[in-house]
Design an enzyme around this catalytic site. Structure first.
Site, PDB file in Angstrom:
ATOM      1  N   HIS A  65       0.853  -1.194   0.000  1.00 35.89           N
ATOM      2  CA  HIS A  65       0.000   0.000   0.000  1.00 35.89           C
ATOM      3  C   HIS A  65       0.886   1.239   0.000  1.00 35.89           C
ATOM      4  O   HIS A  65       1.541   1.564   0.991  1.00 35.89           O
ATOM      5  CB  HIS A  65      -0.918   0.026   1.218  1.00 35.89           C
ATOM      6  CG  HIS A  65      -1.872   1.190   1.216  1.00 35.89           C
ATOM      7  ND1 HIS A  65      -2.996   1.230   0.421  1.00 35.89           N
ATOM      8  CD2 HIS A  65      -1.847   2.369   1.890  1.00 35.89           C
ATOM      9  CE1 HIS A  65      -3.633   2.379   0.610  1.00 35.89           C
ATOM     10  NE2 HIS A  65      -2.954   3.085   1.498  1.00 35.89           N
ATOM     11  N   HIS A  67       1.289   5.368  -1.968  1.00 43.45           N
ATOM     12  CA  HIS A  67       0.736   6.453  -2.795  1.00 43.45           C
ATOM     13  C   HIS A  67       1.907   7.235  -3.408  1.00 43.45           C
ATOM     14  O   HIS A  67       2.434   8.162  -2.786  1.00 43.45           O
ATOM     15  CB  HIS A  67      -0.101   7.415  -1.958  1.00 43.45           C
ATOM     16  CG  HIS A  67      -1.359   6.849  -1.387  1.00 43.45           C
ATOM     17  ND1 HIS A  67      -2.598   7.061  -1.957  1.00 43.45           N
ATOM     18  CD2 HIS A  67      -1.576   6.096  -0.291  1.00 43.45           C
ATOM     19  CE1 HIS A  67      -3.530   6.462  -1.232  1.00 43.45           C
ATOM     20  NE2 HIS A  67      -2.930   5.863  -0.205  1.00 43.45           N
ATOM     21  N   GLU A 144      -8.234   4.222  -8.352  1.00 46.90           N
ATOM     22  CA  GLU A 144      -9.097   4.528  -7.212  1.00 46.90           C
ATOM     23  C   GLU A 144     -10.358   5.276  -7.614  1.00 46.90           C
ATOM     24  O   GLU A 144     -10.317   6.242  -8.386  1.00 46.90           O
ATOM     25  CB  GLU A 144      -8.316   5.360  -6.204  1.00 46.90           C
ATOM     26  CG  GLU A 144      -9.054   5.627  -4.909  1.00 46.90           C
ATOM     27  CD  GLU A 144      -8.188   6.391  -3.924  1.00 46.90           C
ATOM     28  OE1 GLU A 144      -7.829   5.792  -2.898  1.00 46.90           O
ATOM     29  OE2 GLU A 144      -7.863   7.571  -4.196  1.00 46.90           O
ATOM     30  N   SER A 148     -18.813  11.083  -3.179  1.00 39.33           N
ATOM     31  CA  SER A 148     -20.023  10.804  -2.402  1.00 39.33           C
ATOM     32  C   SER A 148     -21.276  11.484  -2.946  1.00 39.33           C
ATOM     33  O   SER A 148     -22.369  11.272  -2.425  1.00 39.33           O
ATOM     34  CB  SER A 148     -19.805  11.251  -0.946  1.00 39.33           C
ATOM     35  OG  SER A 148     -19.503  12.642  -0.895  1.00 39.33           O
ATOM     36  N   HIS A 182     -11.910   4.137  -2.499  1.00 39.84           N
ATOM     37  CA  HIS A 182     -11.111   4.893  -1.534  1.00 39.84           C
ATOM     38  C   HIS A 182     -11.455   4.527  -0.097  1.00 39.84           C
ATOM     39  O   HIS A 182     -10.583   4.137   0.687  1.00 39.84           O
ATOM     40  CB  HIS A 182     -11.279   6.400  -1.746  1.00 39.84           C
ATOM     41  CG  HIS A 182     -10.539   7.216  -0.723  1.00 39.84           C
ATOM     42  ND1 HIS A 182     -11.147   7.658   0.434  1.00 39.84           N
ATOM     43  CD2 HIS A 182      -9.263   7.640  -0.670  1.00 39.84           C
ATOM     44  CE1 HIS A 182     -10.259   8.326   1.154  1.00 39.84           C
ATOM     45  NE2 HIS A 182      -9.112   8.319   0.507  1.00 39.84           N
ATOM     46  N   HIS A 209      -9.320   1.710   1.865  1.00 37.79           N
ATOM     47  CA  HIS A 209      -9.022   2.222   3.199  1.00 37.79           C
ATOM     48  C   HIS A 209     -10.261   1.950   4.060  1.00 37.79           C
ATOM     49  O   HIS A 209     -11.376   2.272   3.643  1.00 37.79           O
ATOM     50  CB  HIS A 209      -8.766   3.733   3.180  1.00 37.79           C
ATOM     51  CG  HIS A 209      -7.649   4.166   2.283  1.00 37.79           C
ATOM     52  ND1 HIS A 209      -7.824   4.421   0.941  1.00 37.79           N
ATOM     53  CD2 HIS A 209      -6.332   4.402   2.540  1.00 37.79           C
ATOM     54  CE1 HIS A 209      -6.673   4.806   0.401  1.00 37.79           C
ATOM     55  NE2 HIS A 209      -5.751   4.793   1.349  1.00 37.79           N
ATOM     56  N   GLU A 212      -9.974   3.928   9.233  1.00 36.58           N
ATOM     57  CA  GLU A 212      -8.663   4.475   9.593  1.00 36.58           C
ATOM     58  C   GLU A 212      -8.758   5.406  10.786  1.00 36.58           C
ATOM     59  O   GLU A 212      -7.775   5.583  11.514  1.00 36.58           O
ATOM     60  CB  GLU A 212      -8.076   5.212   8.383  1.00 36.58           C
ATOM     61  CG  GLU A 212      -6.690   5.763   8.597  1.00 36.58           C
ATOM     62  CD  GLU A 212      -6.115   6.425   7.354  1.00 36.58           C
ATOM     63  OE1 GLU A 212      -4.971   6.894   7.413  1.00 36.58           O
ATOM     64  OE2 GLU A 212      -6.825   6.464   6.315  1.00 36.58           O
ATOM     65  N   ASP A 313       2.309   3.308   3.272  1.00 40.04           N
ATOM     66  CA  ASP A 313       1.395   4.361   2.849  1.00 40.04           C
ATOM     67  C   ASP A 313       2.188   5.356   2.002  1.00 40.04           C
ATOM     68  O   ASP A 313       3.195   4.976   1.406  1.00 40.04           O
ATOM     69  CB  ASP A 313       0.709   5.029   4.047  1.00 40.04           C
ATOM     70  CG  ASP A 313      -0.721   5.481   3.736  1.00 40.04           C
ATOM     71  OD1 ASP A 313      -0.946   5.970   2.619  1.00 40.04           O
ATOM     72  OD2 ASP A 313      -1.583   5.350   4.605  1.00 40.04           O
TER      73      ASP A 313
END
Length: 413
Positions: A65, A67, A144, A148, A182, A209, A212, A313
């Site tokens: 994982h 980015h 990804e 919303s 995501h 994710h 978290e 990460d």
């Protein structure tokens, strides 16, 4: 055919077998045999043989994982609370993408130098597709999906499909298109469903994710707390509500091959649900400390049969993308465990278990496994009786790195 040998060969099987003065025979990208170096030289006299004293040879490391697209960050983003950090990401992310290609290439190079052969890269914008596909790394490229707003679902899904197509155009024996949702707090149920179905249809690995932060847990269960003001402040939506509870989100992923990253605030029933789905849990301790001041409860993972798997990460919440740094930090972050035994568990968490999570055929010294190998120079390692611990404490960069049997990095001092 080549034989590579070292003072200590970490096989990275479940018993954490170590062969003194061990070696590996490989050809055509695959491991053909392993034993003591002298035994292999006698058995394969035609092979080119190289032995490295005071060194450790082990499967190359795997970072499941990462980015790369946030490789410009150093002091821009705010740490200490997940909400404050997320606000800073929204407010300052555009500036983080300036001259990004150079930063991505720098971190790819650093990744290789630290002995990493394979990665699970979260691609939010597609900026990392070209550089990763042209690198020597084995890559699961997790395109990804995030969003919303129900009115934008079709547009967001179309954008995802375009990035997935670009990934398909670059696919190879080392570069694999994959998908990511995501998180349940940031992705509408309908969009998450579409992505999950697409991943199943195409048999693609999925990364998410999950829980978290405490903020996420409160939002998913009660549609209150930090995210209520977050969606109002940044998206002008004071009426936003969660579209999924944590358990509903997991149920949506039934039938998917999925990695669940962080899971800091998942209770035991949720962890058991993840396990029942066949999911793997990925931990990033340094990131978790900076954003949430918390660590994953490894005892609860072990109680339900899930292994420890580590990742870095991104530089959005870390100071390096080196798994060697992550290993050292994690060793000290869990003082309740015996350093010697915990060190073995951690090494397996960045070799055998992380490769399994990504679906790659490496991470273990065994016949038929990919010849992804890393060599580390560690003064005095031949005399150590705590080899895994010594490796974690003293490894700074790889001496050599082989991917698919090809030497892709050498530290020539």
């Amino acid at each position: 055919m080549k034989i590579l040998g070292a003072s200590k060969l970490f096989c990275c099987d479940e018993k954490f077998s170590i062969i003194d003065n061990g070696g590996v025979v490989f050809e055509g990208g695959k491991i053909l045999d392993f034993a003591t170096f002298e035994t292999l030289k006698a058995k394969y006299p035609q092979a080119k043989a190289s032995f490295y004293p005071e060194s450790v040879l082990l499967p190359a490391l795997s970072n499941p994982h990462i980015h790369f697209e946030f490789s410009n960050n150093k002091t821009t983003l705010v740490y200490g609370d997940f909400g404050e950090w997320l606000d800073s990401v929204i407010e300052k992310r555009e500036g983080l993408f300036e001259d990004l290609q150079n930063s991505i290439q720098r971190e790819i190079d650093n990744t290789l130098k630290s002995g990493i052969a394979s990665v699970g890269a979260i691609s939010s914008y597609g900026f990392d597709i070209a550089p990763l596909s042209s690198s020597p790394l084995r890559v699961q490229l997790f395109n990804e999906a995030i969003g919303s707003n129900p009115a934008l679902i079709d547009a967001l899904y179309s954008n995802l499909l375009a990035r997935l197509q670009e990934s398909d155009n670059h696919s190879s024996e080392r570069f694999y298109p994959a998908l990511s949702i995501h998180s349940p707090y940031s992705t509408h149920k309908l969009l998450a469903q579409k992505v999950a179905e697409l991943a199943k249809e195409r048999d693609l690995l999925l990364s998410v994710h999950f829980l978290e932060s405490k903020h996420e847990l409160e939002w998913l269960n009660h549609s209150s707390g930090f995210f209520k003001s977050f969606f109002t402040k940044h998206f002008g939506n004071p009426n936003a509500t969660s579209t999924l509870t944590p358990s509903e989100f997991l149920s949506l992923l039934e039938g998917n091959k999925a990695l669940f990253v962080h899971c800091l605030f998942a209770d035991t029933p949720l962890l058991e649900q993840i396990h029942s789905l066949g999911g793997k849990i990925i931990s990033s301790p340094r990131s978790n400390r900076l954003l949430n001041n918390a660590y994953l409860d490894l005892d609860r993972l072990k109680s339900i049969g899930l292994p420890t798997i580590l990742s870095t990460d991104g530089l959005s919440s870390n100071f390096s993308l080196s798994l060697l740094d992550e290993l050292r930090y994690t060793l000290f972050a869990y003082p309740q465990y015996s350093p010697n035994e915990f060190a073995k568990e951690l090494v397996l968490g960045v070799t055998k278990h992380s490769n399994q999570a990504l679906g790659f055929n490496g991470g273990e010294i065994a016949i038929g496994k990919d010849a992804d190998l890393a060599l580390f120079d560690i003064e005095g390692i031949s005399q150590s009786s705590q080899e895994a611990l010594s490796f974690i404490l003293h490894s700074q960069k790889a001496q050599e790195l082989y991917i698919n049997g090809i030497r892709e990095y050498a530290n020539d001092f």
